[in-house]
Design an enzyme around this catalytic site. Structure first.
Site, PDB file in Angstrom:
ATOM      1  N   ASN A   7       0.370  -0.915  -0.085  1.00  0.00           N
ATOM      2  CA  ASN A   7       0.215  -0.238   0.305  1.00  0.00           C
ATOM      3  C   ASN A   7       0.560   1.269   0.126  1.00  0.00           C
ATOM      4  O   ASN A   7       1.875   1.148   1.319  1.00  0.00           O
ATOM      5  CB  ASN A   7      -0.875  -0.443   1.128  1.00  0.00           C
ATOM      6  CG  ASN A   7      -1.985   1.097   1.414  1.00  0.00           C
ATOM      7  OD1 ASN A   7      -1.563   2.484   1.064  1.00  0.00           O
ATOM      8  ND2 ASN A   7      -2.918   1.159   1.555  1.00  0.00           N
ATOM      9  N   HIS A  10       1.016   6.141   2.013  1.00  0.00           N
ATOM     10  CA  HIS A  10       1.665   6.342   3.181  1.00  0.00           C
ATOM     11  C   HIS A  10       2.986   7.240   2.059  1.00  0.00           C
ATOM     12  O   HIS A  10       3.864   8.288   2.673  1.00  0.00           O
ATOM     13  CB  HIS A  10       2.036   5.836   4.376  1.00  0.00           C
ATOM     14  CG  HIS A  10       0.752   6.284   5.414  1.00  0.00           C
ATOM     15  ND1 HIS A  10      -0.088   7.253   5.622  1.00  0.00           N
ATOM     16  CD2 HIS A  10       0.773   5.220   5.683  1.00  0.00           C
ATOM     17  CE1 HIS A  10      -0.859   6.624   5.890  1.00  0.00           C
ATOM     18  NE2 HIS A  10      -1.260   5.545   6.150  1.00  0.00           N
ATOM     19  N   HIS A  43      -5.753   3.595  -0.698  1.00  0.00           N
ATOM     20  CA  HIS A  43      -6.974   3.952  -0.686  1.00  0.00           C
ATOM     21  C   HIS A  43      -7.566   5.291  -1.279  1.00  0.00           C
ATOM     22  O   HIS A  43      -6.786   6.280  -0.766  1.00  0.00           O
ATOM     23  CB  HIS A  43      -7.124   3.902   0.580  1.00  0.00           C
ATOM     24  CG  HIS A  43      -8.065   4.189   1.570  1.00  0.00           C
ATOM     25  ND1 HIS A  43      -8.710   3.505   2.971  1.00  0.00           N
ATOM     26  CD2 HIS A  43      -9.849   4.543   1.042  1.00  0.00           C
ATOM     27  CE1 HIS A  43      -9.360   4.314   3.096  1.00  0.00           C
ATOM     28  NE2 HIS A  43     -10.120   4.292   2.007  1.00  0.00           N
ATOM     29  N   ARG A  45     -10.114   8.276  -0.871  1.00  0.00           N
ATOM     30  CA  ARG A  45     -10.386   8.235   0.324  1.00  0.00           C
ATOM     31  C   ARG A  45     -11.495   9.887   0.063  1.00  0.00           C
ATOM     32  O   ARG A  45     -11.300  10.323  -1.230  1.00  0.00           O
ATOM     33  CB  ARG A  45      -9.768   9.095   1.422  1.00  0.00           C
ATOM     34  CG  ARG A  45      -8.790   7.748   2.262  1.00  0.00           C
ATOM     35  CD  ARG A  45      -8.486   8.676   3.704  1.00  0.00           C
ATOM     36  NE  ARG A  45      -9.262   8.433   4.335  1.00  0.00           N
ATOM     37  CZ  ARG A  45      -9.121   7.229   5.537  1.00  0.00           C
ATOM     38  NH1 ARG A  45      -8.293   6.818   5.965  1.00  0.00           N
ATOM     39  NH2 ARG A  45     -10.379   7.388   6.591  1.00  0.00           N
ATOM     40  N   ARG A  49      -7.548  12.787   0.779  1.00  0.00           N
ATOM     41  CA  ARG A  49      -6.184  13.221   1.710  1.00  0.00           C
ATOM     42  C   ARG A  49      -4.224  12.628   1.641  1.00  0.00           C
ATOM     43  O   ARG A  49      -3.709  13.888   2.079  1.00  0.00           O
ATOM     44  CB  ARG A  49      -6.343  13.025   3.212  1.00  0.00           C
ATOM     45  CG  ARG A  49      -6.369  11.587   3.812  1.00  0.00           C
ATOM     46  CD  ARG A  49      -6.173  10.858   4.631  1.00  0.00           C
ATOM     47  NE  ARG A  49      -7.484  11.590   5.693  1.00  0.00           N
ATOM     48  CZ  ARG A  49      -8.160  10.622   6.921  1.00  0.00           C
ATOM     49  NH1 ARG A  49      -7.453   9.952   7.052  1.00  0.00           N
ATOM     50  NH2 ARG A  49      -8.804  10.970   7.424  1.00  0.00           N
ATOM     51  N   GLU A  70      -8.574   0.731  -2.350  1.00  0.00           N
ATOM     52  CA  GLU A  70      -9.207   0.403  -1.158  1.00  0.00           C
ATOM     53  C   GLU A  70     -10.349   1.428  -1.367  1.00  0.00           C
ATOM     54  O   GLU A  70      -9.399   2.526  -1.770  1.00  0.00           O
ATOM     55  CB  GLU A  70      -8.599   0.770  -0.134  1.00  0.00           C
ATOM     56  CG  GLU A  70      -7.522  -0.052   0.625  1.00  0.00           C
ATOM     57  CD  GLU A  70      -7.337  -0.627   1.481  1.00  0.00           C
ATOM     58  OE1 GLU A  70      -7.280   0.545   2.494  1.00  0.00           O
ATOM     59  OE2 GLU A  70      -6.441  -0.767   1.638  1.00  0.00           O
ATOM     60  N   THR A 101      -8.092   3.271   9.122  1.00  0.00           N
ATOM     61  CA  THR A 101      -9.124   2.637   8.748  1.00  0.00           C
ATOM     62  C   THR A 101      -9.064   1.884  10.164  1.00  0.00           C
ATOM     63  O   THR A 101      -8.335   1.030  10.800  1.00  0.00           O
ATOM     64  CB  THR A 101      -9.196   1.299   7.874  1.00  0.00           C
ATOM     65  OG1 THR A 101      -8.735   1.980   6.809  1.00  0.00           O
ATOM     66  CG2 THR A 101     -10.275   0.962   7.527  1.00  0.00           C
ATOM     67  N   GLU A 151     -10.191  -9.435   3.245  1.00  0.00           N
ATOM     68  CA  GLU A 151      -9.154  -9.283   3.728  1.00  0.00           C
ATOM     69  C   GLU A 151      -9.791  -9.136   5.202  1.00  0.00           C
ATOM     70  O   GLU A 151     -10.598  -8.571   6.424  1.00  0.00           O
ATOM     71  CB  GLU A 151      -9.002  -7.924   3.045  1.00  0.00           C
ATOM     72  CG  GLU A 151      -7.692  -7.161   4.194  1.00  0.00           C
ATOM     73  CD  GLU A 151      -7.089  -6.047   3.412  1.00  0.00           C
ATOM     74  OE1 GLU A 151      -7.354  -5.750   2.036  1.00  0.00           O
ATOM     75  OE2 GLU A 151      -6.347  -5.284   4.497  1.00  0.00           O
ATOM     76  N   HIS A 191      -3.634  -4.376   8.114  1.00  0.00           N
ATOM     77  CA  HIS A 191      -3.461  -3.687   8.835  1.00  0.00           C
ATOM     78  C   HIS A 191      -2.817  -3.770  10.217  1.00  0.00           C
ATOM     79  O   HIS A 191      -2.692  -4.809  11.048  1.00  0.00           O
ATOM     80  CB  HIS A 191      -5.298  -3.187   9.428  1.00  0.00           C
ATOM     81  CG  HIS A 191      -5.471  -2.252   9.382  1.00  0.00           C
ATOM     82  ND1 HIS A 191      -5.180  -1.266  10.849  1.00  0.00           N
ATOM     83  CD2 HIS A 191      -6.209  -1.001   8.757  1.00  0.00           C
ATOM     84  CE1 HIS A 191      -5.483   0.192  10.698  1.00  0.00           C
ATOM     85  NE2 HIS A 191      -6.009   0.705   9.262  1.00  0.00           N
TER      86      HIS A 191
HETATM   87  N1  PXP Z   1      -5.953  -3.321   4.260  1.00  0.00           N
HETATM   88  C1  PXP Z   1      -7.016  -2.036   4.064  1.00  0.00           C
HETATM   89  C2  PXP Z   1      -8.494  -2.241   4.182  1.00  0.00           C
HETATM   90  C3  PXP Z   1      -6.903  -0.647   4.612  1.00  0.00           C
HETATM   91  O1  PXP Z   1      -7.550  -0.082   5.348  1.00  0.00           O
HETATM   92  C4  PXP Z   1      -5.337  -1.104   5.318  1.00  0.00           C
HETATM   93  C5  PXP Z   1      -5.046   0.530   5.944  1.00  0.00           C
HETATM   94  O2  PXP Z   1      -5.114   1.982   4.567  1.00  0.00           O
HETATM   95  C6  PXP Z   1      -4.184  -1.548   5.093  1.00  0.00           C
HETATM   96  C7  PXP Z   1      -4.051  -2.895   4.786  1.00  0.00           C
HETATM   97  C8  PXP Z   1      -3.078  -1.421   5.434  1.00  0.00           C
HETATM   98  O3  PXP Z   1      -2.273  -1.101   6.823  1.00  0.00           O
HETATM   99  P1  PXP Z   1      -1.503  -0.514   6.879  1.00  0.00           P
HETATM  100  O4  PXP Z   1      -0.788   1.144   6.805  1.00  0.00           O
HETATM  101  O5  PXP Z   1      -1.234  -0.673   9.338  1.00  0.00           O
HETATM  102  O6  PXP Z   1       0.337  -1.538   6.685  1.00  0.00           O
END
Ligand code: PXP
Length: 242
Positions: A7, A10, A43, A45, A49, A70, A101, A151, A191
């Site tokens: 992901n 960030h 994601h 959003r 953001r 996402e 999330t 998931e 997550h």
């Molecule tokens: N899975 C989902 C559904 C999420 O919303 C997120 C956060 O965007 C992640 C995985 C990844 O989480 P993390 O950034 O804590 O690894």
């Protein structure tokens, strides 16, 4: 052994700290793929953001593996997904005030709306994954609304403080993975996973993919994206401990 989905939200968070054009999540995604990531996750959003529509558009054109978008379920997002056509849409709950999330989707309570959204997305040729807590009723509801995958929210496992709590939360994820597999759902997890807690989740045989963002991007700032991704893959794909 699970595949790694990276992901890159960030990377965009860092860009948006200055509202400029770098670092670009598109570049980060390409580096993650070169290092062995088998899926890129973003994601989009409602408040935009971090990831912007432009990022999603370019990623659709450049991602070589699989693109997982996402999204929450409002009509605007369903429309964007139907146009962009990611390989997978992961439906997540979304609140504006949250930092990230929080908790899984309540598929049971929102069965009708989620069922409609699943149908629309699948009609556009997109596989649908539902981000849920490791709870049997939510798994069953995910199957009933036509989801292709779930998931499992690993946040509580990651946040557990004592060894006993960690074991209890892990057990919930293990049982949920087995149940979901029994319904014929593809099983993913994500997550809060990082370099210290990922291995026990990666050892769960039914889990086919892990979605990891913050810890990889945080390490990438210090050691570079490719090394951060390779180090995570090494942990995920090492032989099980037991
Ligand atoms: N899975 C989902 C559904 C999420 O919303 C997120 C956060 O965007 C992640 C995985 C990844 O989480 P993390 O950034 O804590 O690894």
């Amino acid at each position: 052994m699970p595949r790694l989905g990276v992901n890159v939200d960030h990377v965009a968070t860092l860009r948006e700290a200055r509202r400029i054009t770098y670092p670009d999540p598109v570049t980060a995604a390409a580096l993650a793929e070169l290092a062995g990531a088998e899926c890129i996750v973003v994601h989009l959003r409602e408040d935009r953001r971090h990831i912007k529509d432009r990022d999603l558009q370019i990623l659709r054109e450049t991602v070589q593996t699989s693109l997982n978008m996402e999204m929450a379920a409002p009509a605007e997002m369903v429309k964007i997904a139907s146009q962009i056509r990611p390989n997978v849409s992961t439906l997540v709950p979304e609140r504006r005030e949250e930092l990230t999330t929080e908790g899984g989707l309540d598929v049971l309570k929102n069965r009708e709306r989620i069922g409609q959204v699943v149908k629309t997305l699948k009609g556009a040729g997109i596989k649908v994954s539902l981000f849920i807590d490791p709870v049997l009723e939510q798994i069953r509801a995910s199957h009933e609304v036509g989801g292709d995958a779930i998931e499992i929210h690993t946040g509580l496992y990651c946040e557990a403080k004592t060894p006993h709590e960690v074991d209890e939360e892990l057990k919930k994820v293990m049982i949920a993975s087995r149940e979901a597999n029994g319904f014929g759902l593809e099983v993913k997890g994500g997550h809060g996973l990082n370099y210290f807690n990922v291995s026990r989740i990666a050892d769960i045989p039914e889990i086919e993919e892990l979605s990891i963002g913050h810890s990889i991007v945080a390490r990438a700032v210090l050691v570079g994206m490719e090394r951060a991704v390779r180090e995570m893959i090494a942990l995920i794909q090492r032989p099980p401990l037991v």
